[in-house]
Scaffold this active site. Sequence first.
Site, PDB file in Angstrom:
ATOM      1  N   SER A 410      41.122  30.071  34.762  1.00 64.09           N
ATOM      2  CA  SER A 410      42.402  30.260  35.277  1.00 64.09           C
ATOM      3  C   SER A 410      42.766  30.608  36.565  1.00 64.09           C
ATOM      4  O   SER A 410      42.638  29.924  37.373  1.00 64.09           O
ATOM      5  CB  SER A 410      43.599  31.034  34.132  1.00 64.09           C
ATOM      6  OG  SER A 410      42.825  32.106  33.668  1.00 64.09           O
ATOM      7  N   LYS A 435      41.339  25.831  32.411  1.00 61.63           N
ATOM      8  CA  LYS A 435      42.635  26.311  31.904  1.00 61.63           C
ATOM      9  C   LYS A 435      43.608  25.936  33.029  1.00 61.63           C
ATOM     10  O   LYS A 435      43.684  26.934  34.094  1.00 61.63           O
ATOM     11  CB  LYS A 435      42.526  27.758  31.422  1.00 61.63           C
ATOM     12  CG  LYS A 435      43.962  28.277  30.978  1.00 61.63           C
ATOM     13  CD  LYS A 435      43.760  29.795  30.779  1.00 61.63           C
ATOM     14  CE  LYS A 435      44.971  30.280  30.086  1.00 61.63           C
ATOM     15  NZ  LYS A 435      46.165  30.371  30.973  1.00 61.63           N
TER      16      LYS A 435
END
Length: 521
Positions: A410, A435
Amino acid sequence: MEPLCPNLDLKPAPFSPISPRFSKPNSLSVHSHRFSCSDRRVTKKWRVPIVARWFKAASYVKADEAQVCGQELMRSVGKGLLALAAAAAANYSIFCDSPAMAESLTVAFPVSRTTEVNSVQRTLVETWGLIRETFVDPTFNHQDWDLKLQQTMVEMFPLRSADAAYMKISGMLATLGDPFTRIISPKEYQSFRIGSNGNLQGVGLFISTEPRTGHLVVLSCVEGSPAARAGIHEGDELVEINGENLDGVDTEVAVQKLRGRVGTTVTIKVQSSNDLGSDSSIQEVKLPREYIKLSPISTATIPHRTPDGRLTKTGYVKLSAFSQTAAADMENAINEMKSQGVHSYILDLRNNPGGLVKAGLDVAQIWLDGDETLVNTIDREGNLLPINMVNGHAITHDPLVVLVNEGSASASEILAGALHDNLRATLVGHRTFGKGKIQSVTELHDGSALFITVAKYLSPGLHDIDQVGIAPDVQCTTEMLNPSKESTSKEKSSVSSLEADSCVLVAEHELDIQESKGTAS
């Protein structure tokens, strides 16, 4: 609906990253909701201002996480009304005065007479409304989201415990098909806030449950903390806290017992990892609780011999998470290493699971100049919205290599993508986690928190990251380079361990290549 604010000044001080707007004509406008429950003896009413709770979300923006545009939300929310009224049953109505949605929706459901379940019903409606307004998939995984509220409320009605009722909310969220959209308990949210703020009151222990034995073991101690000063080490087993045996106690409960007000003490028993199974190795320690600063940054200066025989210094920066202090801590670390004569850098993002998107973008600006694109976001309507720097000024232009692996996720991927696609850094390691979604985090009325995926993102070069990850420029294997012989026993043990790290060795080689080309990347 335009969930992301496109005109952003990404200078460190006033920066406000990704901000959903609530202006789509056919979206739900929610001003407040009321619960009214009555029987022959008593009538109870609650009025819950959702607007105030949504503004609160701006304080904690996670992984990839969006901040709420409060003024835009107020303009949209001010026109709507959500009302709930019931005795044995409730009527739920939504009224929209938009020309695009001149209709009302009524859903009937029973209201629980169990107080704690009734409170969770209120949380359910908050959750449902936020999902309806902001979830990245406007089809809600191809289901009728209004009907889903009715079904869940009916399922919740006969329950007698809050825990069981919360499971129904989790079940409703699971139907969205997005594992990152979830609700967490008040205790879990407090832990998340501590991790984001970087400060807590405790003894400086990180613990986890060992999956094979179920025992609580020490993962690490914060340097200089009471636990570290007491000689507690990684792998030691936590046996008791204040005389209470920890068999069967989960990690979160144990963590809460260790934390407490500064100035108080906690007594623990630990068993040394060197002699597990022997009662003689159990040690009782009384630890004072103190303010513990959780810096996500650790650094080292590595001596390095260049191909032409010069002895130089490489600055190694390990970033373990994207907390609110990450960018400031990193800037301080780089300035300190510059004063020590460092002229090249290795930024280690391996096993960094992410954190605050704002922190990731702020860190990127430490290394980049100009008006570069940091990340591209895609809203629920499919609109591509770039987020750019504004007249950025890097604090160093020295060569940079970024280490990544399958644990880099992320916000780590946002940072790695920004540095790589803007030709600022070479990536070394293994393909990242993948992600490519951004979550908002909203505190609900009961102290729990709702994580909602509100957008997807692409790297500056428009590379899709979600479920794909970022491939490094160079993979690292033990055969590629041999450890440098420059380090001696006089060097710190941390430096010695880094020089035995094959990926660090490959990174040093890539830095030599960058320097030989006379460029920063």
